[in-house]
Design a protein around this motif. Sequence first.
Motif, PDB file in Angstrom:
ATOM      1  N   CYS A 187       0.825  -1.222   0.000  1.00 29.47           N
ATOM      2  CA  CYS A 187       0.000   0.000   0.000  1.00 29.47           C
ATOM      3  C   CYS A 187       0.857   1.270   0.000  1.00 29.47           C
ATOM      4  O   CYS A 187       1.856   1.351   0.701  1.00 29.47           O
ATOM      5  CB  CYS A 187      -0.921  -0.013   1.215  1.00 29.47           C
ATOM      6  N   CYS A 195      -4.961  -0.254   2.338  1.00 28.23           N
ATOM      7  CA  CYS A 195      -6.196   0.507   2.100  1.00 28.23           C
ATOM      8  C   CYS A 195      -7.142  -0.231   1.163  1.00 28.23           C
ATOM      9  O   CYS A 195      -8.358  -0.123   1.286  1.00 28.23           O
ATOM     10  CB  CYS A 195      -5.885   1.912   1.574  1.00 28.23           C
ATOM     11  N   CYS A 198      -5.738   2.023  -3.319  1.00 25.83           N
ATOM     12  CA  CYS A 198      -4.727   2.733  -4.107  1.00 25.83           C
ATOM     13  C   CYS A 198      -4.284   1.849  -5.284  1.00 25.83           C
ATOM     14  O   CYS A 198      -4.605   0.663  -5.330  1.00 25.83           O
ATOM     15  CB  CYS A 198      -3.533   3.126  -3.232  1.00 25.83           C
TER      16      CYS A 198
HETATM   17 ZN   LIG Z   1      -3.377   0.951  -0.680  1.00 24.58          ZN
END
Ligand SMILES: [Zn+2]
Length: 221
Positions: A187, A195, A198
Amino acid sequence: MKTLVVASGGADSISTLSLAKGEVEIISFNYGQKATRELQSVINIAKKLNMKYNIIDISFLKEMFGTSNQLTGDSDIKPAYQQNVVVPLRNSMFLQIAYIYALTHDFDIVMLGSHMGDCAEIDGERLYPDCSPEFFKAFQHAMDLGTFRKEKKVQVVTPSILGLSKFQLLQKGYEYMNTLLFESWSCYKSEELHCGNCESCNNRKSAFALAGIEDKTIYAQ
Ligand SMILES: [Zn+2]
């Protein structure tokens, strides 16, 4: 045989450890990235694999990358690729420092985890120009020219030179270290969990799916 692996802590570079030959050592960089969790990942995995690791602090370079970069500057992290996710010549800089370390510490090979996906093109332009096989070939040539003829030549090897895509690389990594691979950190943010939103989380998810590996990463979304 000694191999030095440039590892960020992400799934690609951690999987690259599976391709390394002989005695393996890790070199990682604090370059002012927001995702400092990736360095914790490297340390954790290196310890579990009983590998020596070095974290090199070049965070003073952060200002040079400008404020608009997604990874080091003020820009928000985006869910899909945009050019400002590329830290200018970051990988070549890692490789240059790693190459010097390899040269002075008697390594035979230096590896960096770029794969064919990093070399994909948009409008005739590589996504990450300093991850392409032709870049590494030119880099190797420059290092050969820049060192004494009598000196041992350190060989640059990457998954992209070997023609491996991200999912093929993850398959090799998983064969080598099994579920420890899920302790890598992809991430671009540095929160408690990946998350899941992304570009890097999205790439991780789709590569595990393509590889046919059940993704045990816990994503916030
Ligand atoms: Zn991420």
